[in-house]
Design a protein around this motif. Structure first.
Motif: not given
Length: 376
Positions: A203-204, A287-288, A342-344
């Motif tokens: 989504w980013v 992230a991983a 980024g926000s959720t």
């Protein structure tokens, strides 16, 4: 929830690549940690990884498991290195070990194919269609296209003596190239299977041609003409369509990114780091990462990590719109990576949500109509 043991172990045996594909999630997206990784997995790390896999198999009484040799480009590690690794796995792990490799094909030669075939490694090759489609993205660092090199390798792999090692083709969808032209180019190599990969996006950073908030379905529209031909002619196994069709008929999708089955994939990087899905490199740096390493930690420790729980959480770990969706049993919220915002975080529908809904709905309606006709 009780954690489900890992059954697919991705070993990143080499962290560099001989191609410079412009859509690569490892080198071109958010996480650039590859720059600090050893080029090749050391003998010590290999030993630790093999021992940890064996221990996991014993603890969970696994009758079989899969090891995927990955990179970068795994052939850059050398076939002697790969052969020793495979022999060590089969001598140490008390389970049936299926070993496969995903390669760009450039380094495949007759000699290397003989070695890999002799040790029972299944080989998947990445190819995006004809020369024009492939050379648009899959290029060397100096800009030269790779198609002619991969074409040579696939003609070798298609020979009777190597044919049993050929597991299939992996094609990243490119909306700029006609779908049926792409599919026919892949079929020319008579692959036993074709995987169509949606370009990694979030989504980013939405994938090409996909506006994050749009209800348009460019990827479903691209895939559906291929589905129609595949459904009518069955010239090869197209994993995406096959898994969706089986789900419509009451089965459970068995590939990452579809269905509600718990993810059982874990990654070991060249330095021995135990990580989540490799494609998470497309989301944000680290992230991983789990903060674990095969030199000191078991795969059971990775099983208890909250991110593993989220990936194995089934419908309870999905966003509210997904939980109430009519196709959730087939879609499963889409690939975990593609849910990132980024926000959720990852509690969102896939950035491909409209495409997945349309694709699955069309397949469901086609199969249902045929079943109704057959019952008359």
């Amino acid at each position: 929830m009780k954690a489900v043991p890992f059954r697919q172990f991705v070993l990143k045996v080499h962290s560099r690549c001989n191609l410079s594909c412009d859509y690569c999630y490892v080198y071109e997206m958010a996480d650039q940690a590859w720059r600090n990784q050893p080029r090749r997995m050391s003998e010590t790390t290999v030993n630790h990884a093999v021992e940890r896999i064996a221990a996991h198999a014993v603890t969970h009484r696994l009758p079989s498991l899969a090891v995927i040799l990955h990179g970068g480009e795994p052939l850059m590690a050398g076939t002697g290195f790969l052969a020793d690794l495979v022999r060590r796995l089969r001598a140490t792990v008390p389970a049936q070990v299926e070993v496969s490799m995903q390669t760009n094909g450039v380094l495949l030669t007759e000699e290397r194919l003989k070695t890999l075939t002799d040790i029972g490694v299944k080989i998947g090759v990445s190819l995006d269609g004809d020369a024009r489609a492939t050379d648009r993205h899959r290029r060397f660092a100096d800009g030269r296209g790779s198609h002619r090199h991969v074409d040579r390798a696939l003609r070798l792999l298609g020979q009777d003596r190597f044919r049993n090692a050929f597991s299939g083709l992996l094609c990243t969808v490119d909306l700029e190239h006609p779908p049926l032209t792409t599919y026919k180019a892949l079929l020319a190599y008579e692959p036993p299977a074709v995987d169509f990969l949606l370009p990694h996006g979030t989504w980013v950073h939405p994938p090409p041609g996909r506006e994050a908030d749009s209800v348009g379905t460019p990827y479903a529209d691209w895939l559906l003409p291929i589905f129609d031909r595949w459904y009518d002619q069955q010239e090869t196994w197209v994993r995406l369509f096959g898994e969706v069709t089986q789900s419509v008929l009451g089965g459970t999708p068995a590939v990452e990114g579809l269905g509600l089955r718990p993810s059982t994939v874990v990654v070991v990087d060249t330095d021995g780091s135990i990580k989540q899905l490799d494609s998470l490199s497309a989301t944000y740096p680290g992230a991983a990462d789990l903060g674990l390493n095969v030199s000191a930690d078991s795969f059971d420790t990775a099983l208890s990590h909250p991110l593993t729980g989220l990936r194995q959480g089934g419908i309870k770990s999905l966003a509210a719109p997904c939980r109430s969706c009519a196709v959730v049993r087939t879609c499963g919220g889409g690939l975990f990576t593609h849910r990132y915002h980024g926000s959720t975080g990852f509690i969102n529908p896939s950035v491909y949500c409209p495409d997945l809904l349309r694709l699955i709905s069309v397949v469901r309606d086609r199969v249902s109509a045929d079943l109704a006709r057959a019952a008359q």
